[in-house]
Scaffold this active site. Structure first.
Site, mmCIF file in Angstrom:
data_model
loop_
_atom_site.group_PDB
_atom_site.id
_atom_site.type_symbol
_atom_site.label_atom_id
_atom_site.label_comp_id
_atom_site.label_asym_id
_atom_site.label_seq_id
_atom_site.Cartn_x
_atom_site.Cartn_y
_atom_site.Cartn_z
ATOM 1 C CG HIS A 158 -1.487 1.114 1.376
ATOM 2 N ND1 HIS A 158 -2.986 1.351 0.631
ATOM 3 C CD2 HIS A 158 -1.773 2.353 1.739
ATOM 4 C CE1 HIS A 158 -3.668 2.417 0.602
ATOM 5 N NE2 HIS A 158 -2.990 3.043 1.547
ATOM 6 C CB CYS A 159 2.065 3.325 -2.659
ATOM 7 S SG CYS A 159 3.145 4.798 -3.097
#
Length: 430
Positions: A158-159
């Site tokens: 998850h960025c």
């Protein structure tokens, strides 16, 4: 005092479930799945990334590229412009794409609230390729993201900069965004350094634009050429160049680290999630060094201690008497033991010589005690016929505190009680 969290989920107080109840409940608002990176809540890293990109684009195409001579300015517009446009397109695409699993996108209604996970019924969120929260069957590499509240196909990570999960659908857009950002910063740093150096060495090279013909003096510069020329001072130009160089170097270090890491992951054929799981499962080499070695067996311990530990000699305080102990535990022998041996030997008018018989106990200690007795002149012929035998297998007295030091007085008592046929004394009264 109550702590307030502005970013957490606020709880609302509702009426009791039963009309007769007098206590109200705290009920959390329902949790919904996020579609992409533009769904609320937005992350602060999104705005930071947007501000940095906007700043670099403005100073590159508004200040530095227009100052270059005619042949080089066109090349700079083409190269740096292509890198910036490619980064912007791939970045926006990676944020906009919904990386959810195909079954989630087909069957899930993002407007409906998420059910509550009950770990008493299910050990994991995804059990046998079925997500209990999304209530659909998912692919083998799908993972349920707690931030996006949905299952991501080929989950990588998850960025926060995208405010979106990176999965199979948008991974290559994410990789292109990072690569183009590295290329753009690499092209921008030499441009800033060239302008900074030529400002002192040869300012005329940077003043080839037709708009500089109306400017008097080398202390005034024009920016945002050729569309909207704005006059500025040399100090302002140098300060902006210094800030741009520092920011570009910091961004280059971070982006190169991220790009090299994902190149390594691609070469290994694993994702970021799988890399983290392997790191957690692999043993830590520092922990191996902290683990104490296994203790050897009792026999090996006794033999090693015989070689390493020097014998403790109590002969120093006793001029005519000597005693030697080989101990299992480490440390000096306390003086009361030597004094106790002196009293016991003096009571029976005995003196020890250097010859000794050794008594060994398996797993315990090794003790050396003399067995040649010094008697009076009348008793010496009788004692010469006495045959002294080693005490193999005889029980000995052990210190109750766990030490391997043996009480000398009790040993003498065993010699007196268990071998009356060998030793006979006459105790002389004073």
């Amino acid at each position: 005092m109550t702590n307030l969290n502005c970013f957490g989920r606020h709880r609302r107080r509702t009426a009791p479930h039963n009309a007769t109840g007098s206590r109200s409940e705290l009920v959390a608002p329902p949790i919904h799945s996020r579609i992409n990176g533009w769904s609320s809540p937005l992350h602060s890293f999104q705005f930071i990334a947007l501000l940095i990109f906007s700043f670099m684009a403005i100073v590159a195409f508004g200040i530095y590229v227009p100052l270059l001579p005619a042949p080089w300015s066109y090349a700079a517009y083409a190269l740096i412009g292509s890198a910036f446009v490619l980064h912007l397109f791939s970045h926006v695409t990676a944020v906009t794409i919904d990386p959810a699993d195909v079954n989630v996108r087909r069957r899930k209604d993002y407007s409906s609230p998420m059910p509550t996970f009950d770990n008493s019924k299910h050990p994991h969120v995804i059990d046998n390729l079925h997500c209990t929260l999304c209530e659909v069957d998912v692919s083998p590499k799908a993972k349920h993201c707690s931030t996006c509240n949905k299952c991501i196909a080929d989950f990588d990570h998850h960025c926060k900069w995208l405010n979106n999960c990176v999965g199979g659908r948008n991974y290559w857009f994410f990789f292109t965004a990072v690569s183009s950002a590295v290329i753009g910063v690499i092209l921008l740093i030499p441009l800033v350094l060239f302008v900074f150096i030529e400002h002192y060495v040869n300012p005329a090279v940077l003043r080839t634009a037709p708009q500089f013909q109306t400017v008097k003096g080398n202390g005034t510069w024009l920016v945002f050429l050729p569309v909207a020329p704005v006059e500025t001072s040399s100090i302002s130009l140098l300060v902006v160049s210094f800030i741009t160089a520092l920011l570009s170097l910091a961004a280059l270090l971070l982006l190169c680290h991220l790009l090299c890491f994902h190149i390594y992951l691609l070469s290994q054929g694993i994702s970021t999630y799988e890399y983290i799981v392997r790191k957690r499962q692999s043993p830590n080499p520092k922990e191996k060094q902290q683990v104490p070695p296994a203790l050897p067996s009792n026999g090996a311990t006794a033999q090693s201690l015989e070689l390493q530990e020097p014998p403790l000699n109590c002969d120093a305080p006793l001029s005519s008497r000597s005693c030697t102990f080989k101990l299992e535990d480490r440390g000096p022998m306390p003086e009361p033991i030597c004094a106790e041996m002196e009293e016991a030997s003096g009571e029976h008018h005995l003196s020890y010589s250097s010859e000794s018989a050794t008594q060994k106990i398996a797993g315990e200690s090794v003790m050396s005690l003399p067995v040649v007795w010094s008697l009076s002149e009348t008793e010496r012929p009788q004692a010469s016929q006495v045959e002294v035998k080693p005490l193999e297998g005889r029980p000995v007295v052990q210190d109750p505190l766990g030490s391997s030091i043996m009480d000398t007085a009790l040993v003498h008592q065993q010699l007196m009680t268990e071998q009356p046929q060998y030793l006979h004394f006459k105790q002389k009264m004073p």
